[in-house]
Design a protein around this motif. Structure first.
Motif, PDB file in Angstrom:
ATOM      1  N   UNK A 155      -4.082   3.167  62.559  1.00  0.00           N
ATOM      2  CA  UNK A 155      -2.528   3.401  62.872  1.00  0.00           C
ATOM      3  C   UNK A 155      -1.699   2.734  61.970  1.00  0.00           C
ATOM      4  N   UNK A 156      -2.149   1.966  61.353  1.00  0.00           N
ATOM      5  CA  UNK A 156      -1.628   0.577  60.208  1.00  0.00           C
ATOM      6  C   UNK A 156      -1.624   1.497  58.322  1.00  0.00           C
ATOM      7  N   UNK A 157      -2.071   2.832  58.558  1.00  0.00           N
ATOM      8  CA  UNK A 157      -1.944   3.505  57.931  1.00  0.00           C
ATOM      9  C   UNK A 157      -1.694   4.949  57.494  1.00  0.00           C
ATOM     10  N   UNK A 158      -1.839   4.990  59.383  1.00  0.00           N
ATOM     11  CA  UNK A 158      -0.980   5.885  59.267  1.00  0.00           C
ATOM     12  C   UNK A 158       0.976   6.010  59.476  1.00  0.00           C
ATOM     13  N   UNK A 159       0.761   4.758  59.551  1.00  0.00           N
ATOM     14  CA  UNK A 159       2.372   4.023  60.156  1.00  0.00           C
ATOM     15  C   UNK A 159       3.077   3.963  58.370  1.00  0.00           C
ATOM     16  N   UNK A 160       2.161   4.231  57.358  1.00  0.00           N
ATOM     17  CA  UNK A 160       2.495   3.870  55.703  1.00  0.00           C
ATOM     18  C   UNK A 160       2.438   4.972  55.754  1.00  0.00           C
ATOM     19  N   UNK A 161       2.081   6.056  55.781  1.00  0.00           N
ATOM     20  CA  UNK A 161       1.704   7.376  55.605  1.00  0.00           C
ATOM     21  C   UNK A 161       3.076   7.284  56.380  1.00  0.00           C
ATOM     22  N   UNK A 162       3.791   7.867  57.013  1.00  0.00           N
ATOM     23  CA  UNK A 162       5.055   8.009  58.390  1.00  0.00           C
ATOM     24  C   UNK A 162       6.004   7.253  57.665  1.00  0.00           C
ATOM     25  N   UNK A 163       6.338   6.275  56.907  1.00  0.00           N
ATOM     26  CA  UNK A 163       6.934   5.602  56.429  1.00  0.00           C
ATOM     27  C   UNK A 163       7.860   6.362  55.909  1.00  0.00           C
ATOM     28  N   UNK A 164       6.577   6.395  54.989  1.00  0.00           N
ATOM     29  CA  UNK A 164       6.953   7.417  53.031  1.00  0.00           C
ATOM     30  C   UNK A 164       7.810   8.571  53.489  1.00  0.00           C
ATOM     31  N   UNK A 165       6.875   9.308  54.252  1.00  0.00           N
ATOM     32  CA  UNK A 165       6.788  10.510  54.411  1.00  0.00           C
ATOM     33  C   UNK A 165       8.361  10.752  55.345  1.00  0.00           C
ATOM     34  N   UNK A 166       8.670   9.633  55.861  1.00  0.00           N
ATOM     35  CA  UNK A 166      10.353   9.814  56.598  1.00  0.00           C
ATOM     36  C   UNK A 166      11.779   9.418  55.547  1.00  0.00           C
ATOM     37  N   UNK A 167      10.839   8.576  54.135  1.00  0.00           N
ATOM     38  CA  UNK A 167      12.681   8.473  53.094  1.00  0.00           C
ATOM     39  C   UNK A 167      12.393  10.005  52.708  1.00  0.00           C
ATOM     40  N   UNK A 168      11.061  10.383  52.330  1.00  0.00           N
ATOM     41  CA  UNK A 168      10.977  11.624  51.967  1.00  0.00           C
ATOM     42  C   UNK A 168      11.311  12.968  52.633  1.00  0.00           C
ATOM     43  N   UNK A 169      11.534  13.032  53.937  1.00  0.00           N
ATOM     44  CA  UNK A 169      12.150  14.443  54.514  1.00  0.00           C
ATOM     45  C   UNK A 169      13.331  13.899  55.150  1.00  0.00           C
ATOM     46  N   UNK A 170      13.571  12.774  55.641  1.00  0.00           N
ATOM     47  CA  UNK A 170      14.871  12.325  56.106  1.00  0.00           C
ATOM     48  C   UNK A 170      14.602  12.658  57.562  1.00  0.00           C
ATOM     49  N   UNK A 171      12.986  12.838  58.205  1.00  0.00           N
ATOM     50  CA  UNK A 171      13.340  12.715  59.646  1.00  0.00           C
ATOM     51  C   UNK A 171      12.539  12.574  60.301  1.00  0.00           C
ATOM     52  N   UNK A 172      12.135  12.377  61.501  1.00  0.00           N
ATOM     53  CA  UNK A 172      10.986  12.125  62.445  1.00  0.00           C
ATOM     54  C   UNK A 172      10.790  13.473  63.320  1.00  0.00           C
ATOM     55  N   UNK A 173       9.285  13.660  63.473  1.00  0.00           N
ATOM     56  CA  UNK A 173       9.342  14.014  64.149  1.00  0.00           C
ATOM     57  C   UNK A 173      10.541  15.188  65.415  1.00  0.00           C
ATOM     58  N   UNK A 174      10.758  14.493  66.110  1.00  0.00           N
ATOM     59  CA  UNK A 174      11.734  14.225  67.834  1.00  0.00           C
ATOM     60  C   UNK A 174      13.263  15.021  66.603  1.00  0.00           C
ATOM     61  N   UNK A 175      13.301  13.918  66.042  1.00  0.00           N
ATOM     62  CA  UNK A 175      14.690  14.080  64.994  1.00  0.00           C
ATOM     63  C   UNK A 175      14.481  15.658  64.615  1.00  0.00           C
ATOM     64  N   UNK A 176      14.095  15.901  63.806  1.00  0.00           N
ATOM     65  CA  UNK A 176      13.930  17.318  63.166  1.00  0.00           C
ATOM     66  C   UNK A 176      13.730  18.630  64.341  1.00  0.00           C
ATOM     67  N   UNK A 177      13.887  18.072  64.971  1.00  0.00           N
ATOM     68  CA  UNK A 177      14.258  19.167  66.773  1.00  0.00           C
ATOM     69  C   UNK A 177      15.686  19.089  66.239  1.00  0.00           C
TER      70      UNK A 177
END
Lengths: 191, 201
Positions: free
Chosen positions: B92-114
Motif C-alpha cells: 500500500x505504501x509502494x502503491x501510494x507512491x506510484x499513485x502520487x507520481x502518476x497523479x502529477x503526470x496524468x493530472x487526475x485520479x480514477x474518480x476525477x477522470x470520469x
C-alpha cells in the motif's frame, strides 16, 4: 425544473444562442467537502461500504480480457476475482453502477454550470499531443498503483480515511509524498 | 431502525445497484462542483497554488468520520458491519507512491477522470484508457508478484486499534490536524496566487 432540463439539453444544442449558460465559478471547497462527506456517510449508513472508482475499471478490464481469452482469465486469480462465479454478470457490480452514476452526476453538474466543453486540460507550455500522452502514462501508473494498494483516492484515501483505516492513511500520506516529490520534474507540464 | 440498512436486509442486491447509481450521481456532482473535473486545478495542489484537493478531501473525511462516530455512539450504526479493507502495509505504501507520481503526470485520479470525461475533456478520456491499460498490465504480471501483493498483512486495523487510543480521541486529533492543514492551505494559496489556474480561468 424546466430550466434545469433546458440547461442540460443545451449541451447538445447546435445553436448555442438559444439557451445561454454562463460558465460559473467552482463552489466553495469546504461546502463541497461537506457535501461529499455526506454522500460518503450515506453510503456507509445505507450500504455499509464506502465509495470507489478504480474497482469499476478493473471489472471492465477483466470482462474485456475474458471476452478475448477466457482460458487466460480463469487461470489468473486477479481477473477471476472480478469475474465472480459466473452465476450473475460481473457487470452487475456495485462499483460499476456507482461509476456510471459519477459519469451522469459530473455531466449534470457541469451542464448546469456551463462547464461542459470539448477540450484538453493543460498548462500553457505543453502541446496538446504531449499532454494526451502524459494523461495516458499517468493513468497507466495509477492503474498499477491503485491495484497494488487495493484502491485509489476514492476507495482507500477518502473511504478508508473516514473509517480511520491504518493502511488507507499510510496510503494517503504516500500519495502526497509521491506527488510532491515528482512535481518539480513535471513543472513544465503544468506551470 | 438499524444501519447499515443493506446489511440488515432492508433491500436486495438489485435495489443496491439502483442505490449505487444514485450515490454515484451525488458523488460525481460533488466532484464536479469542487473543480475536480479540471486537471490543472488538481495538479496545482502539488505546486501549492490551489489547495482544493486537500480542502475538499479533508472536509469530506472529517464530515463522514464525525457523522459515523456520532451515529455509532447513539447506537444507530453498527460499525462492525461496515467494510474495512485489510491493511497490507508495504504494497500500500509502494502503491501510494506510484499513485502520487502518476497523479502529477496524468493530472487526475480514477474518480476525477470520469468527471473530466463527462464534461468533455479529451485528456480525461486518455487518462481512463491509460488507467485500464495499467490495470491490464497489473493483471498480466499479477502471477509473478503475488507474494509481494499479499505481504505484510496486518488484517483489518484502524488507527485507534493500532495506537491503542480511544476512537473519540483519534477523531478529535484528525479534526485538529485538518484545521491546521486548512490554515496552511489558505496561507499557501495566498502566497502562490499568481500561478493559481483558477484565477486565470
Amino acid at each position: 425544473m424546466t430550466t434545469i432540463v433546458q440547461k442540460i439539453s443545451s449541451v447538445f444544442a447546435k445553436d448555442k444562442e438559444l439557451v445561454e449558460v454562463k460558465t460559473k465559478p467552482y463552489s466553495n471547497p469546504y461546502l463541497t467537502g461537506i457535501g461529499l462527506g455526506l454522500v460518503l456517510l450515506a453510503a456507509f449508513v445505507i450500504m455499509g461500504r464506502g465509495l470507489g472508482a478504480s474497482g469499476a475499471m478493473s471489472t471492465l478490464v477483466a470482462v474485456g480480457v475474458n471476452t478475448v481469452a477466457p482460458e487466460h482469465t480463469q487461470s489468473n486469480p486477479f481477473y477471476s476475482e472480478y469475474l465472480g462465479d459466473g452465476t450473475t454478470s460481473p457487470l452487475k457490480d456495485w462499483l460499476v453502477f456507482e461509476v456510471l452514476g459519477v459519469l451522469a452526476g459530473g455531466f449534470i453538474s457541469g451542464s448546469l454550470a456551463g462547464r461542459v466543453k470539448k477540450g484538453i486540460e493543460k498548462g500553457p507550455n505543453i502541446t496538446s499531443k504531449k499532454r494526451l500522452l502524459y494523461a495516458f502514462v499517468g493513468g497507466s501508473l495509477m492503474g498499477i498503483g491503485a491495484k497494488l494498494a487495493r484502491g485509489c483516492t476514492s476507495g482507500q484515501a477518502l473511504t478508508g480515511g473516514a473509517l480511520l483505516n491504518l493502511g488507507s492513511w499510510a496510503f494517503m500520506m504516500m500519495i502526497f509524498a509521491g506527488g510532491y516529490a515528482a512535481a518539480y520534474f513535471l513543472r513544465r507540464q503544468w506551470l | 431502525m438499524n444501519a447499515p440498512f443493506y446489511k440488515f436486509g432492508l433491500f436486495n442486491s438489485d435495489v443496491s445497484l439502483i442505490i449505487a447509481f444514485i450515490i454515484g450521481i451525488a458523488f460525481g456532482f460533488a466532484l464536479e462542483r469542487g473543480g475536480f473535473g479540471s486537471a490543472r486545478i488538481l495538479a496545482a495542489q502539488f505546486y501549492f497554488s490551489n489547495m482544493r484537493v486537500l480542502k475538499v478531501m479533508f472536509t469530506a473525511i472529517v464530515t463522514a468520520m464525525l457523522g459515523l462516530y456520532y451515529l455509532s455512539v447513539i447506537g444507530f450504526v453498527d460499525l462492525s458491519l461496515i467494510y474495512i479493507s485489510e491493511t497490507y502495509i508495504l504494497p500500500q505504501v509502494v502503491g501510494g507512491l506510484i499513485l502520487g507520481v502518476g497523479f502529477v503526470i496524468g493530472g487526475y485520479c480514477p474518480g476525477t477522470s470520469v468527471v473530466s470525461f463527462a464534461t468533455g475533456k479529451l485528456d480525461g478520456l486518455m487518462y481512463i484508457l491509460g488507467l485500464m491499460f495499467g490495470i491490464f498490465i497489473f493483471g498480466e504480471v499479477f502471477p509473478y508478484i503475488t507474494d509481494f501483493y499479499y505481504s505484510t498483512n496486518m488484517g483489518s486495523v484502524t488507527l485507534p486499534q493500532y495506537f491503542h487510543l480511544s476512537y473519540g480521541l483519534v477523531v478529535f486529533l484528525v479534526v485538529i490536524m485538518a484545521v491546521g492543514a486548512f490554515a496552511l492551505a489558505e496561507w499557501s494559496e495566498k502566497k502562490f496566487a499568481h500561478r493559481n489556474p483558477e484565477n486565470q480561468l
